[in-house]
Structure formats: structure tokens, C-alpha cells
Write a protein that holds these residues in place. Structure first.
Motif, mmCIF file in Angstrom:
data_model
loop_
_atom_site.group_PDB
_atom_site.id
_atom_site.type_symbol
_atom_site.label_atom_id
_atom_site.label_comp_id
_atom_site.label_asym_id
_atom_site.label_seq_id
_atom_site.Cartn_x
_atom_site.Cartn_y
_atom_site.Cartn_z
ATOM 1 N N ARG A 74 39.013 41.301 48.113
ATOM 2 C CA ARG A 74 37.883 41.091 46.812
ATOM 3 C C ARG A 74 38.555 40.421 45.792
ATOM 4 N NH1 ARG A 74 33.052 44.974 44.981
ATOM 5 N NH2 ARG A 74 32.441 43.631 43.406
ATOM 6 N N ILE A 75 38.135 39.271 45.269
ATOM 7 C CA ILE A 75 38.346 38.393 44.097
ATOM 8 C C ILE A 75 37.461 37.898 43.458
ATOM 9 C CG2 ILE A 75 38.802 36.488 45.741
ATOM 10 C CD1 ILE A 75 41.323 35.798 43.989
ATOM 11 N N SER A 76 37.482 37.819 42.023
ATOM 12 C CA SER A 76 36.440 36.994 41.417
ATOM 13 C C SER A 76 36.913 35.592 40.827
ATOM 14 C CB SER A 76 36.025 38.215 40.206
ATOM 15 O OG SER A 76 36.967 37.981 39.242
ATOM 16 N N VAL A 77 36.205 34.789 40.446
ATOM 17 C CA VAL A 77 36.263 33.600 39.939
ATOM 18 C C VAL A 77 37.326 33.815 38.672
ATOM 19 C CG1 VAL A 77 35.486 31.250 39.076
ATOM 20 C CG2 VAL A 77 34.310 32.285 40.992
ATOM 21 N N THR A 105 32.756 36.171 52.646
ATOM 22 C CA THR A 105 31.466 36.688 52.344
ATOM 23 C C THR A 105 31.429 36.710 50.540
ATOM 24 O OG1 THR A 105 31.826 38.814 52.626
ATOM 25 C CG2 THR A 105 31.095 37.646 54.449
ATOM 26 N N PHE A 106 30.257 36.950 50.289
ATOM 27 C CA PHE A 106 30.146 37.139 48.869
ATOM 28 C C PHE A 106 29.167 38.369 48.469
ATOM 29 C CE2 PHE A 106 29.991 32.470 49.973
ATOM 30 C CZ PHE A 106 30.927 32.132 49.087
ATOM 31 N N ASP A 107 29.627 38.881 47.356
ATOM 32 C CA ASP A 107 29.296 40.181 47.024
ATOM 33 C C ASP A 107 28.896 39.810 45.468
ATOM 34 O OD1 ASP A 107 29.861 41.418 49.328
ATOM 35 O OD2 ASP A 107 31.807 42.194 48.529
ATOM 36 N N LYS A 110 28.529 44.953 39.720
ATOM 37 C CA LYS A 110 27.408 45.736 38.851
ATOM 38 C C LYS A 110 26.878 44.769 37.461
ATOM 39 C CE LYS A 110 29.140 49.861 40.606
ATOM 40 N NZ LYS A 110 29.859 51.192 40.215
ATOM 41 N N GLN A 111 27.897 43.906 37.066
ATOM 42 C CA GLN A 111 27.555 43.208 35.883
ATOM 43 C C GLN A 111 26.966 41.806 36.270
ATOM 44 O OE1 GLN A 111 30.701 44.653 36.165
ATOM 45 N NE2 GLN A 111 30.219 46.494 34.828
ATOM 46 N N GLY A 112 26.850 41.370 37.455
ATOM 47 C CA GLY A 112 26.275 40.409 38.017
ATOM 48 C C GLY A 112 27.173 39.181 38.148
ATOM 49 N N GLY A 113 28.399 39.512 38.065
ATOM 50 C CA GLY A 113 29.571 38.489 38.631
ATOM 51 C C GLY A 113 29.463 38.396 40.243
ATOM 52 N N ILE A 114 29.900 37.175 40.665
ATOM 53 C CA ILE A 114 30.264 36.937 42.122
ATOM 54 C C ILE A 114 31.469 37.245 42.438
ATOM 55 C CG2 ILE A 114 29.923 35.170 43.894
ATOM 56 C CD1 ILE A 114 27.725 33.761 42.324
ATOM 57 N N TYR A 115 31.685 37.998 43.573
ATOM 58 C CA TYR A 115 33.164 38.257 44.130
ATOM 59 C C TYR A 115 33.096 37.732 45.591
ATOM 60 C CZ TYR A 115 33.649 41.591 40.135
ATOM 61 O OH TYR A 115 33.991 42.253 39.214
ATOM 62 N N TYR A 116 34.287 37.004 45.718
ATOM 63 C CA TYR A 116 34.474 36.675 47.199
ATOM 64 C C TYR A 116 35.132 37.806 47.957
ATOM 65 C CZ TYR A 116 34.046 31.811 45.301
ATOM 66 O OH TYR A 116 33.248 30.711 44.855
ATOM 67 N N HIS A 117 34.597 37.795 49.107
ATOM 68 C CA HIS A 117 35.242 39.042 50.027
ATOM 69 C C HIS A 117 36.151 38.323 51.123
ATOM 70 C CE1 HIS A 117 36.012 43.205 51.366
ATOM 71 N NE2 HIS A 117 35.422 42.714 52.441
ATOM 72 N N PHE A 118 37.322 38.454 51.269
ATOM 73 C CA PHE A 118 38.041 37.861 52.282
ATOM 74 C C PHE A 118 38.440 38.981 53.290
ATOM 75 C CE2 PHE A 118 38.519 35.026 49.043
ATOM 76 C CZ PHE A 118 38.444 33.624 49.466
ATOM 77 N N HIS A 119 37.976 38.974 54.322
ATOM 78 C CA HIS A 119 38.294 39.952 55.304
ATOM 79 C C HIS A 119 39.835 39.800 55.720
ATOM 80 C CE1 HIS A 119 33.931 40.497 55.333
ATOM 81 N NE2 HIS A 119 33.990 39.037 55.692
ATOM 82 N N ILE A 120 40.586 41.125 55.569
ATOM 83 C CA ILE A 120 41.734 40.795 55.653
ATOM 84 C C ILE A 120 42.180 41.795 57.031
ATOM 85 C CG2 ILE A 120 44.117 41.358 54.679
ATOM 86 C CD1 ILE A 120 43.013 41.792 52.231
#
Length: 120
Positions: A74-77, A105-107, A110-120
Motif C-alpha cells: 500500500r502506497i500513497s501519492v 488496485t486502488f483504495d 479514511k481521510q479521503g486519500g487514494i492509496y495504490y495497493h500492489f499485490h505482493i
């Protein structure tokens, strides 16, 4: 500058024949020395740019993999931009490219930010 003055004296019709030959010789010498120097300088600049792009690419890739591993996929911009020391736009473009490559995928946080979810 020497070639400009040599070319200017070539166009002066009042010069005698010896001065014309000297001016022509000076112009040829300036061109024969100037062209290779300018070409060599251009080659060095292009090589330096390529090297800088390669180093930046390696830095971004290393930072990306480190953050994905630390964040368990999981990583954010914002986090990536901060760690890679790049703008948010650059970080988003890079992460979008990586997301396509690795089918991320994208999650929504809670604060409305977009997180990228890379499947490891």
C-alpha cells in the motif's frame, strides 16, 4: 566571435587581396575548430542528460520498491512524492504507470486519500 569578424571582413569590398585571403583563412580555421568543439559539447550535454535520467529512474524505482515493501503493498501519492523528492504530479504519473504494469488496485483512505495497493 572570431568567425563573425572573419566573415565580416570577407564581405568588405575595399580590402586588398592579401587581407581577403587572411580573412578567408581565419574563417576556415574558426569553422574547422568551432564545429568539432560545438559538436563535442553537444554530445557531452546529451550524455549527461541521459545519465541524469537513468539515475532518476533508478532512484524512483528503488524508492517505489522500498515503499511498497514497507507498506505491505500500500502506497500513497503523497508518501511517494515525499520520499522520492518529486512533485505530486510526477508521483501520480509514476504510480499510475506502475499500477498499470503491476495490475494494482486502488483504495480510499479514511481521510479521503487514494492509496495504490500492489499485490505482493
Amino acid at each position: 566571435m572570431l568567425s563573425v569578424s572573419a566573415l565580416a571582413s570577407l564581405q568588405d569590398k575595399d580590402n586588398n587581396s592579401l587581407q581577403n585571403r587572411d580573412a578567408r583563412d581565419s574563417a576556415i580555421a574558426c569553422i574547422s575548430l568551432g564545429v568539432p568543439l560545438v559538436t563535442g559539447g553537444g554530445w557531452l550535454i546529451l550524455g549527461s542528460r541521459r545519465q541524469n535520467r537513468k539515475l532518476l529512474s533508478q532512484h524512483l524505482q528503488s524508492t517505489f520498491y522500498d515503499l511498497v515493501e514497507l507498506g505491505e503493498g500500500r502506497i500513497s501519492v503523497l508518501k511517494f512524492a515525499k520520499e522520492a523528492n518529486i512533485t505530486g504530479t510526477e508521483a501520480k504519473q509514476y504510480l499510475d504507470k506502475q499500477a498499470k504494469e503491476f495490475n494494482a488496485t486502488f483504495d480510499h483512505g479514511k481521510q479521503g486519500g487514494i492509496y495504490y495497493h500492489f499485490h505482493i
